[in-house]
Design an enzyme around this catalytic site. Structure first.
Site, mmCIF file in Angstrom:
data_model
loop_
_atom_site.group_PDB
_atom_site.id
_atom_site.type_symbol
_atom_site.label_atom_id
_atom_site.label_comp_id
_atom_site.label_asym_id
_atom_site.label_seq_id
_atom_site.Cartn_x
_atom_site.Cartn_y
_atom_site.Cartn_z
ATOM 1 N N CYS A 339 0.829 -1.202 0.000
ATOM 2 C CA CYS A 339 0.000 0.000 0.000
ATOM 3 C C CYS A 339 0.871 1.262 0.000
ATOM 4 O O CYS A 339 1.513 1.569 -0.999
ATOM 5 C CB CYS A 339 -0.958 -0.035 1.189
ATOM 6 S SG CYS A 339 -2.370 1.080 0.998
ATOM 7 N N HIS A 436 -3.787 -5.485 1.117
ATOM 8 C CA HIS A 436 -3.495 -5.849 2.499
ATOM 9 C C HIS A 436 -3.978 -7.279 2.743
ATOM 10 O O HIS A 436 -4.977 -7.715 2.170
ATOM 11 C CB HIS A 436 -4.228 -4.925 3.471
ATOM 12 C CG HIS A 436 -3.740 -3.518 3.449
ATOM 13 N ND1 HIS A 436 -2.523 -3.156 3.983
ATOM 14 C CD2 HIS A 436 -4.305 -2.380 2.962
ATOM 15 C CE1 HIS A 436 -2.366 -1.850 3.839
ATOM 16 N NE2 HIS A 436 -3.414 -1.352 3.214
#
Length: 490
Positions: A339, A436
Site C-alpha cells: 500500500c 493488504h
C-alpha cells in the site's frame, strides 16, 4: 434489546482489546449472540466492514473491532466502531464516522467538536443492540482523563448516556495497579463512579494468590468488587496487534532461515499484514525502530502501509533507510511494498491537491518503474484475486487513496478478475501491491516463502488466530467470575 457491559482502563495499553475479544469468544461459546462495540478508536490499523442497510458499500473500522467480530463469529460492521481517528501527523488526523471519512481535523479542533459525535455513536450502539443478546463495549484511554470529560464520547460520556455498567481494568505488569485503581476511584465524579460495578486486574505473572492482599487493599480504597485477576496471556501475542506501541515487544529474536526487516514508519498502518509471516517458525520478523539501520542480514525488507505516504517517505530518508534499501537491493535482496510502502517504491508520488498536506510532486525511492497520483476517492473493498507469479488464489482488502501506473505494472502481483494490481521490477527483486492481508492467504504465503528455501508445512494462519481466541476465552473462564460479569450487564 441486548444487555451491555463496558470495559474501561486505568490507562492506555492495559489489555482492554484482548479482554473484550476473549470475553466475546467466551460469550459465543456459551451460546450468546454477542457483538463488540468501541465508540471511539484511534488507530491507523483499519479494517473493511459492512455499512448499515446492506449492499456492497464498505467502510472503515479499527482492526481490533474486526478481530472482536471474528471472536463473536459475525461479520464486522461499521457500527462496531462508529468513530475512528487515523493520525496523520502529531497535530492532526483523519476522522472516519460510521465508516466514511469526514476529512482531516487538527487535534484541538476535534477536542472542541467531538461532543457532537455522540449522536452517531448512540445510533450505531442501538442498531447493534437490536441484533444481539449481548454487547461488550471497549473504552479508549482512561476515564481518569477528567480534563477530557466534558465532551467525552469514548468512556464515561458514553457509559452514562447509554446507561452501560463499567468494569475497570488495571495492568499490574506496568506496576502501580493499586494506585491506578484507587486513584481512578478518587478523581471520578460521583455520577461516573456509580457506573463502575467492579474491576479486573490484568497481565499478572506468577502465583495469583500473591496478590490476595492487593485485592483486599483495592477493596478498602474503592469498595468495588473484584471480578478476578487475569494471568499473562501468552496467546495474546498470536492475535493481530491494535497499536504500534506494541511492535517493539512483538519482535522475535529467535534464529530463523529468513529475517524480515520492517522499518517502523512514523505513521505505520495495517502492520498486522506481517503477522502471518511472524507465525511461521522459520521466519523472524524484526520491526526496526527509528534511529537504527536496517539489518544487513535480512533476506527480505517489507515497506509497510502508511497513513501519510509523503510524510513517511521523508521520515524514511531521515533515518537513512533509503540508502539501506538500495544497498539491500544491490546485494540481491528482496523488497516488498504494501500500500503506502508500494507508493514509496516508485519514481514519484504526486499530490496535486494536497490530500496529505503540502501539494506537490515528491521523488520516490525509484526501485519500481511506477508513479503514483493521489486522488480523493478512497478504495475500500474486499478482494479475491490470483497470483500470476505463484499460480495460487489469494484474498485481501484494499484501503487506500491514489492511482499507481508505470512500466512495472505490466508484471502485476495479483489479478483481481481482469484488473491487474501491483508491480514487479524487471529483475524480480522488488514488488509492490495495494492488497493488504495477502500474506494471510496460506497457499500464497507458502509459495512466497518457498522462494527463500522455506517449506511452511501448510500453516493455517486463521486457524491459529481462532485457537488463540478459544484459549484466551478458556483462561478467562478459569480466572474471572464470568457469571458475575454477565449478570452485571444491563
Amino acid at each position: 434489546m441486548a444487555r451491555a457491559i463496558m470495559l474501561q482502563g486505568t490507562g492506555s495499553d492495559v489489555g482492554k482489546s484482548v479482554l473484550v475479544a476473549g470475553l466475546c469468544r467466551m460469550a459465543k461459546r456459551r451460546g450468546f449472540d454477542v457483538r463488540p462495540f468501541k465508540p471511539q478508536n484511534m488507530s491507523n490499523n483499519a479494517a473493511i466492514a459492512a455499512m448499515p442497510g446492506g449492499g456492497d458499500e464498505m467502510g472503515e473500522i479499527g482492526r481490533a473491532q474486526w478481530l472482536q467480530a471474528l471472536a463473536c463469529g459475525v461479520a464486522p460492521s461499521v457500527d462496531m466502531n462508529p468513530v475512528l481517528i487515523k493520525p496523520e501527523s502529531d497535530m492532526g488526523a483523519q476522522l472516519v464516522v460510521q465508516g466514511r471519512s469526514r476529512g482531516s481535523a487538527r487535534a484541538r479542533d476535534y477536542q472542541r467538536s467531538k461532543g457532537a459525535l455522540i449522536g452517531p455513536v448512540l445510533e450505531s450502539f442501538e442498531r447493534l443492540r437490536k441484533e444481539a443478546d449481548l454487547v461488550i463495549v471497549e473504552g479508549a484511554g482512561s476515564p481518569a482523563e477528567i480534563n477530557l470529560r466534558a465532551r467525552d464520547i469514548a468512556n464515561m460520556g458514553f457509559a452514562t448516556q447509554a446507561d452501560v455498567p463499567v468494569v475497570l481494568v488495571g495492568d499490574i505488569d506496568r506496576g502501580g495497579v493499586i494506585a491506578a485503581l484507587a486513584g481512578t476511584h478518587l478523581i471520578l465524579s460521583d455520577e461516573d463512579r456509580r457506573m463502575i460495578v467492579g474491576y479486573i486486574v490484568n497481565k499478572f505473572r506468577g502465583d495469583l494468590s500473591l496478590f490476595d492482599d492487593g485485592i483486599a487493599a483495592i477493596g478498602r480504597f474503592t469498595g468495588w468488587p473484584s471480578f478476578g485477576v487475569v494471568p499473562w496471556l501468552a496467546d495474546a501475542s498470536r492475535l493481530p496487534p491494535e497499536d504500534s506501541v506494541t511492535l517493539a515487544r512483538r519482535t522475535s529474536h529467535l534464529p530463523a532461515k529468513l529475517k524480515v526487516a520492517v522499518p517502523m514508519l512514523s505513521r505505520i498502518a495495517n502492520f498486522d499484514d506481517l503477522d502471518p509471516l511472524s507465525a511461521e517458525p522459520e521466519v523472524e520478523v524484526v520491526f526496526v525502530p527509528p534511529g537504527e539501520r536496517l539489518p544487513r542480514d535480512a533476506g527480505l525488507i517489507v515497506l509497510p502501509g502508511s497513513k501519510s505516504t509523503i510524510g513517511d517517505l521523508a521520515f524514511l530518508r531521515r533515518q537513512g533507510w533509503d540508502e539501506d534499501l538500495k544497498a539491500h537491493h544491490a546485494r540481491g535482496g528482496r523488497i516488498v511494498g504494501l500500500c503506502g510502502g508500494y507508493q514509496m517504491l516508485g519514481r514519484s508520488v504526486d499530490d496535486p491537491e494536497g490530500f496529505e498536506g503540502e501539494a506537490g510532486r515528491f521523488e520516490g525511492l525509484g526501485l519500481l518503474d511506477v508513479e503514483t497520483v493521489m486522488q480523493p476517492q478512497k478504495a475500500l473493498r474486499e478482494v479475491e484475486a490470483f497470483s500470476p507469479r505463484h499460480g495460487v488464489a489469494l484474498s485481501g482488502y484494499e484501503i487506500h487513496i491514489g492511482r499507481t501506473e508505470g512500466a512495472d505494472c505490466a508484471r502485476p502481483v495479483a489479478m483481481i478478475g481482469d484488473r491487474p494490481d501491483g508491480a514487479t521490477s524487471s529483475d524480480g527483486l522488488v514488488t509492490g501491491t495495494y492488497l493488504h492481508g495477502l500474506f494471510g492467504s496460506d497457499a500464497f504465503r507458502a509459495r512466497f516463502l518457498r522462494e527463500f528455501g522455506i517449506e511452511t508445512g501448510g500453516t493455517n494462519y486463521r486457524a491459529q488466530v481462532e485457537q488463540a481466541l478459544d484459549n484466551i476465552a478458556m483462561q478467562l473462564e478459569e480466572h474471572l467470575d464470568c457469571d458475575a460479569l454477565l449478570a452485571a450487564a444491563r
